[in-house]
Design an enzyme around this catalytic site. Structure first.
Site, mmCIF file in Angstrom:
data_model
loop_
_atom_site.group_PDB
_atom_site.id
_atom_site.type_symbol
_atom_site.label_atom_id
_atom_site.label_comp_id
_atom_site.label_asym_id
_atom_site.label_seq_id
_atom_site.Cartn_x
_atom_site.Cartn_y
_atom_site.Cartn_z
ATOM 1 N N LYS A 211 -44.346 -13.794 -22.558
ATOM 2 C CA LYS A 211 -43.753 -12.593 -21.961
ATOM 3 C C LYS A 211 -42.252 -12.772 -21.717
ATOM 4 O O LYS A 211 -41.443 -11.930 -22.135
ATOM 5 C CB LYS A 211 -44.467 -12.266 -20.634
ATOM 6 N N ASN A 212 -41.865 -13.847 -21.059
ATOM 7 C CA ASN A 212 -40.465 -13.985 -20.651
ATOM 8 C C ASN A 212 -39.527 -14.211 -21.835
ATOM 9 O O ASN A 212 -38.330 -13.960 -21.742
ATOM 10 C CB ASN A 212 -40.318 -15.087 -19.600
ATOM 11 N N CYS B 274 -40.781 -9.479 -9.000
ATOM 12 C CA CYS B 274 -41.583 -10.059 -7.913
ATOM 13 C C CYS B 274 -40.690 -10.368 -6.713
ATOM 14 O O CYS B 274 -39.514 -10.712 -6.865
ATOM 15 C CB CYS B 274 -42.237 -11.348 -8.379
ATOM 16 N N ARG C 245 -32.898 -12.248 -4.411
ATOM 17 C CA ARG C 245 -32.791 -12.508 -5.857
ATOM 18 C C ARG C 245 -31.448 -11.976 -6.356
ATOM 19 O O ARG C 245 -31.379 -10.938 -7.000
ATOM 20 C CB ARG C 245 -33.961 -11.867 -6.610
ATOM 21 N N ASP D 280 -43.323 -20.957 -12.106
ATOM 22 C CA ASP D 280 -44.306 -19.912 -12.422
ATOM 23 C C ASP D 280 -45.732 -20.449 -12.503
ATOM 24 O O ASP D 280 -46.670 -19.691 -12.768
ATOM 25 C CB ASP D 280 -43.924 -19.188 -13.725
ATOM 26 N N ARG E 26 -48.932 -7.114 -15.310
ATOM 27 C CA ARG E 26 -47.556 -7.170 -15.829
ATOM 28 C C ARG E 26 -47.402 -8.328 -16.808
ATOM 29 O O ARG E 26 -46.511 -8.317 -17.644
ATOM 30 C CB ARG E 26 -46.562 -7.386 -14.675
#
Ligand code: EPZ
Length: 432
Positions: free
Chosen positions: A22-23, A117, A122, A308, A400
């Site tokens: 995904k990332n 998230c 952030r 993660d 997600r």
């Protein structure tokens, strides 16, 4: 609204295939803007962050054709700058890659401050500092980041990152790839998805070297071309299933489509806990027999243990024999989910960025919520080991980032299903 219902206790046996990362896909999808051409991106994970990114690209003017569930043809010739819609951009973190990509192609951009998230503060100061070093004026106006290259062009430069940031490394690469001259990013992130983006951009005609080390050199080129590119396997999805396989005795799961090198820090910690792992070229087998032993873990940028995977690791430590430490070395506040694990009987105390976990014999089934994406899958892992019926709500977080998670786990024998939350339950939820 749906929830996951899990009856724990079953050993998992069989094979799970991992999807695209995904990332990595997020950076590459926005990177297609730079090509002003047609790209085919394969091995895309069909998860909501990807659907949302494709939607943002469409709103920016890209023409997108899904060639299959996991591959898309993206034509960015008609993309116009500053079109990313506010509601979509604020839904996810990676929408900020539109900034670097548009700045790199058009010399100007505007997008909402990104969401994502909730791990405490952030900031995106390192992204902004990078754009400024390349010669852009950057302002935050009404919750939007606006950047414009002075005199219409970005110029290559040397950028030293005070601290490692994956997103800022990616965004600076995107902005610098078509800048005039050479850009050097010092103290760059070394994550596999940084390398994957560099490989994609190079396949489009970019001149990037050093990705995967802490010094990345980007020689600006005047244009890029479309290409066909397949995303690498998702190391975090793979790591998550490795942990799921390490919960119940008698489990033996083969995890296919992985790059074992990317998983080394996870494999090492699981072996330390007593899990058996056999690696092959692009797969590995995880086997669990006997109680897990305590382990101390600190999360760090790659090649360290990934942040993660921190909540998933905690879901194992809670029943490991002895007292384990879990230290968060990346995010300010990534332990909110521990409150949910406590509802299942876990003994966890958190002080700042350190959690002390006293292993209990077993967890109790409970109703818990996914407080964010990785915390959500940690609840599934915990529930797989708890006897009885657990329920996990707020599963949109999990969706997600995890493709077909119910189907993949059911295929190896987990008793997990997706059920609708009834209206009376939904109102009762408000008070739990
Ligand atoms: C990426 O986030 C991932 N997200 C995150 O995964 C992952 O946790 C993180 O990298 C670290 O590996 C995506 O790729 C979309 P950072 P990113 O910039 O790029 C501070 C998941 O579950 N910082 O490396 O946003 C920041 O606050 C997600 O898939 C600044 O201070 O992370 C943090 O403490 C969650 N200023 C640290 O650096 C900045 O300008 C690392 O953040 C940028 C970051």
């Amino acid at each position: 609204m749906d929830k996951f219902v899990v009856y724990g206790g079953n050993p998992l046996r069989g094979t799970i295939e991992v999807g695209g990362m995904k990332n990595s896909a997020l950076g590459i999808l926005f990177g297609t803007i730079l090509t002003n051409d047609i790209c085919i991106i394969e091995n895309l994970p069909p998860v909501s962050d990807i659907t949302n990114s494709l939607e943002i690209l469409r709103e920016c003017g890209a023409k997108i054709k899904m060639l299959s569930r996991t591959s898309a043809e993206i034509d960015t010739r008609c993309v116009q700058p500053c079109q990313a819609p506010y509601e979509m951009a604020t839904k996810m973190r990676a929408s900020y890659y539109v900034l670097g990509a548009e700045l790199g192609r058009f010399g100007k951009t505007k997008s909402a401050y990104p969401g994502g998230c909730d791990f405490g503060v952030r900031p995106i100061d390192r992204h902004i500092k990078g754009f400024e070093s390349l010669g852009a004026d950057v302002e935050i106006v009404d919750g939007c980041v606006c950047a414009e290259a002075k005199e219409g062009v970005l110029r290559g430069t040397s950028i030293f990152m005070d601290d490692i940031s994956v997103g800022a490394t990616i965004n600076i690469m995107l902005a610098a790839v078509r800048a005039r001259g050479t850009t050097i990013i010092d103290n760059a992130a070394r994550e596999p998805h940084v390398v994957d983006l560099a490989n994609f951009l190079n396949a489009c005609g970019a001149n990037i070297s050093g990705a995967g080390t802490d010094v990345i050199k980007i020689k600006g080129v005047s244009r890029l071309f479309g290409t066909t590119y397949a995303i690498i396997p998702d190391m975090i999805e793979a790591g998550t299933y490795m942990m799921a396989a390490a919960v119940n005795d008698g489990s033996r799961v083969e995890i296919k489509n992985v790059i074992p090198k990317h998983l080394e820090s996870i494999t090492a910690k699981l072996i330390e806990m007593g899990v058996e792992i056999k690696e092959d070229e692009d797969s590995l087998i995880v086997e669990k027999n006997g109680r897990l032993s305590k382990v101390n873990v600190k999360t760090l940028p790659y090649p360290g243990f990934p942040t993660d995977m921190q909540p998933q690791m905690c879901a194992l430590q809670v029943t490991a024999q002895g007292t384990s430490m879990l230290i968060e070395g990346v995010w300010e506040n990534r332990f909110r989910y521990t409150e949910e694990l406590r509802k299942m009987g876990a003994q966890i105390s958190v002080e700042g960025r350190a959690a002390t976990i006293v292993g209990v014999d077993h967890l109790n089934a409970a109703r818990v919520k996914a407080t964010d994406l990785r915390a959500g899958v940690a609840m599934i892992i915990a529930a797989l080991g708890a006897e009885g019926r657990s329920e996990i709500v707020d599963i949109y977080h999990i969706e997600r980032g995890y493709e077909d998670i119910v189907e993949k786990l059911r295929a190896v024998g987990a008793n997990i299903s997706r059920e609708m939350i009834k209206e009376d339950e939904a109102s009762a939820n408000k008070v739990i």
